[in-house]
Design a protein around this motif. Structure first.
Motif, PDB file in Angstrom:
ATOM      1  N   CYS A 110     -22.258 -25.162 -13.521  1.00  0.00           N
ATOM      2  CA  CYS A 110     -22.055 -26.573 -13.203  1.00  0.00           C
ATOM      3  C   CYS A 110     -21.372 -27.284 -14.356  1.00  0.00           C
ATOM      4  N   LEU A 111     -21.735 -26.888 -15.593  1.00  0.00           N
ATOM      5  CA  LEU A 111     -21.085 -27.474 -16.769  1.00  0.00           C
ATOM      6  C   LEU A 111     -19.585 -27.203 -16.713  1.00  0.00           C
ATOM      7  N   GLY A 122     -14.320 -29.583 -15.745  1.00  0.00           N
ATOM      8  CA  GLY A 122     -12.977 -29.119 -15.435  1.00  0.00           C
ATOM      9  C   GLY A 122     -12.518 -27.975 -16.305  1.00  0.00           C
ATOM     10  N   ARG A 123     -13.424 -27.047 -16.564  1.00  0.00           N
ATOM     11  CA  ARG A 123     -13.071 -25.890 -17.369  1.00  0.00           C
ATOM     12  C   ARG A 123     -12.831 -24.697 -16.460  1.00  0.00           C
ATOM     13  N   VAL A 124     -12.066 -23.740 -16.939  1.00  0.00           N
ATOM     14  CA  VAL A 124     -11.856 -22.492 -16.217  1.00  0.00           C
ATOM     15  C   VAL A 124     -13.210 -21.808 -16.060  1.00  0.00           C
ATOM     16  N   PRO A 125     -13.539 -21.128 -14.975  1.00  0.00           N
ATOM     17  CA  PRO A 125     -12.714 -20.834 -13.813  1.00  0.00           C
ATOM     18  C   PRO A 125     -12.752 -21.886 -12.703  1.00  0.00           C
ATOM     19  N   LEU A 159     -10.803 -16.287 -18.488  1.00  0.00           N
ATOM     20  CA  LEU A 159     -10.804 -16.032 -17.050  1.00  0.00           C
ATOM     21  C   LEU A 159      -9.647 -16.718 -16.343  1.00  0.00           C
ATOM     22  N   PRO A 160      -9.229 -16.174 -15.185  1.00  0.00           N
ATOM     23  CA  PRO A 160      -8.296 -16.889 -14.334  1.00  0.00           C
ATOM     24  C   PRO A 160      -9.050 -17.932 -13.498  1.00  0.00           C
ATOM     25  N   ARG A 161      -8.327 -18.592 -12.613  1.00  0.00           N
ATOM     26  CA  ARG A 161      -8.903 -19.717 -11.878  1.00  0.00           C
ATOM     27  C   ARG A 161      -9.267 -19.287 -10.458  1.00  0.00           C
ATOM     28  N   TYR A 162     -10.371 -19.838  -9.963  1.00  0.00           N
ATOM     29  CA  TYR A 162     -10.705 -19.632  -8.557  1.00  0.00           C
ATOM     30  C   TYR A 162      -9.767 -20.454  -7.679  1.00  0.00           C
ATOM     31  N   GLN A 163      -9.676 -20.050  -6.407  1.00  0.00           N
ATOM     32  CA  GLN A 163      -8.937 -20.909  -5.470  1.00  0.00           C
ATOM     33  C   GLN A 163      -9.804 -22.107  -5.115  1.00  0.00           C
ATOM     34  N   ALA A 164      -9.142 -23.183  -4.695  1.00  0.00           N
ATOM     35  CA  ALA A 164      -9.865 -24.424  -4.448  1.00  0.00           C
ATOM     36  C   ALA A 164     -10.936 -24.227  -3.386  1.00  0.00           C
ATOM     37  N   LYS A 165     -10.608 -23.507  -2.328  1.00  0.00           N
ATOM     38  CA  LYS A 165     -11.599 -23.340  -1.254  1.00  0.00           C
ATOM     39  C   LYS A 165     -12.780 -22.486  -1.727  1.00  0.00           C
ATOM     40  N   ASP A 166     -12.480 -21.510  -2.591  1.00  0.00           N
ATOM     41  CA  ASP A 166     -13.536 -20.620  -3.069  1.00  0.00           C
ATOM     42  C   ASP A 166     -14.554 -21.354  -3.928  1.00  0.00           C
TER      43      ASP A 166
END
Lengths: 337, 104
Positions: free
Chosen positions: A210-211, A216-219, A302-309
């Motif tokens: 949650c942090l 707004g941190r990756v992922p 890490l890379p980023r999750y997709q918005a829906k995920d």
């Protein structure tokens, strides 16, 4: 009467110290992050301005301040400026409930190194954490730009989902401690001699997620996904107006939440007295910066999750897990304690 | 023939992997190793790497006496070839670069 004056003076000093320290630290965290990110990728990071690039934040600030103030066509001027304040103020106000160390005595008065010793500190934390979403939303709406708007909507969806999980994760710790006051939580951990991360590892991981999402941190940085949205909700801002947003979100928010996490799970200032009278403060800062180190480490790996995920992940997995964890904790306390 | 290592990636993680965040931990160990490593940066205007005087890039051409040059390692990853046979593709770059008209 004397008591009131003393309290007023002490509170004013506390506010000044907290403001100076957090804003200065927030600026210097930019240097730390760039240096750290560089070395994580076998680069050097800033080296040119000053020794080890230590004057880099000042140079950045100077550069941002001397930029021409550009206001794009079609923006909602009031909201455009209000968004900056709405982003910065909640991030600073989070520090009001951060206890920096054990209470000590000055001139026969007991002084607690916290700006507001609320008995609902954790609730206040959630409130201010959600308030940060307004800054983003206003910025996105007022900017009259589709990138900014989509970014702000994503951030709103993120906050709505993760605030729930954050609440449930912290609630299990509150159940264990029996209080929402940060001092009581730390004292309960010192009294029992066990940090709550031992009892609540699942809750700790949920809180960590949650942090990352809230700040707004990756992922979970879908609101400023560079490849899709340029830089998200702050596209249309320039100069120091732009600088405020990352400062508030990436640095102040993360720092405050790391400090609260140290209080909730790592026993705040608890630790052996090996640094003399300041050992409590040093332990607290060490824990906070350890967590911050981990957050940055995750961010630059890490890379980023997709918005829906991201939203699906919160509602489908994190929320049920947090509720089960909470119910388990409640049963444990009911039958054992 | 060169052995090409093929990595298989599943669409979804296994149960153990997703519960314990093993994929996260793998990535984090890699970056931690990088953190402890020396930076690879060449700070260009201050320091310059000087190549040998007549360096024109590496080549992996078959050598006259049948010995493979050490520079072959550089291209091993990129092209397939048979050991001991010429890899000349007749691009005539050698002819262009030759100071004396001894080639061809």
């Amino acid at each position: 009467m004397n008591d009131i004056i003393f309290t007023a003076i002490v509170t004013a000093i506390k506010i000044l110290v907290v403001l100076a320290v957090t804003l200065g630290l927030g600026a210097y965290l930019t240097w730390y992050e760039r240096k750290f990110a560089g070395h994580l990728q076998a680069r050097r990071g800033p080296t040119v301005v000053g020794p080890f690039g230590l004057l880099q934040p000042l140079a950045d600030g100077l550069k941002l301040m001397t930029k021409a103030p550009i206001i794009p066509r079609g923006v909602d001027i009031k909201l455009y400026y209000m968004a900056i304040m709405m982003a910065l103020v909640p991030a600073i106000m989070l520090f009001a409930v951060v206890p920096f160390g054990p209470s000590f005595k000055i001139l026969g008065h007991e002084v607690k190194p916290i700006v507001a010793n609320l008995n609902i500190a954790i609730l206040y934390l959630f409130a201010m954490g959600s308030m940060a979403a307004y800054g983003t939303l206003f910025a996105g709406w007022a900017s009259n730009s589709k990138y900014a708007f989509i970014g702000s909507l994503r951030k709103a969806a993120l906050i709505v989902s993760y605030e729930v999980v954050l609440g449930f994760a912290a609630l299990s710790v509150i159940l264990l401690a029996g209080s929402m006051n940060v001092f009581d939580i730390v004292n309960a951990q010192i009294k029992s001699g066990v940090w709550y991360i031992v009892y609540q590892p699942v809750s700790f991981i949920l809180f960590l997620f949650c942090l990352l999402a809230e700040s707004g941190r990756v992922p979970f940085d879908i609101q400023e996904a560079e490849a899709e949205l340029v830089t998200g909700y702050n596209v249309e801002y320039g100069g120091m107006k732009f600088g405020i947003f990352p400062l508030a979100e990436w640095y102040l928010n993360v720092l405050a939440l790391c400090a609260i996490m140290a209080v909730l799970y790592f026993g705040g200032w608890a630790g052996p007295h090996i640094f003399g009278p300041f050992s409590g403060f040093i332990w607290f800062l060490a824990k906070t910066f350890g967590l911050l180190f981990f957050v940055l480490w995750v961010h630059w790996t890490l890379p980023r999750y997709q918005a829906k995920d991201v939203v699906e992940f919160a509602w489908k997995y994190l929320l049920p897990i947090s509720i089960i964890n909470l119910i388990g904790t409640a049963f444990f306390i009911y039958f054992k304690g | 023939m060169i052995k090409i290592k093929r990595l298989r990636r599943d669409d979804s993680l296994g149960p153990l992997e997703s519960v314990l965040f093993l994929d996260f931990i793998k990535g984090l160990t890699i970056t931690m190793k990088n953190l402890l490593r020396k930076p690879v940066t060449t700070q260009y205007p201050k320091e310059k790497i000087t190549p040998p005087k007549r360096f024109r890039g590496k080549h992996g051409h078959f050598v006259y006496d049948g010995q493979e040059p050490p520079s072959l390692k550089a291209i091993e990853g990129f092209m397939s070839f048979e050991k001991g046979k010429s890899r000349c593709v007749a691009c005539y770059m050698c002819q262009t670069a030759c100071p004396m008209p001894t080639l061809f």
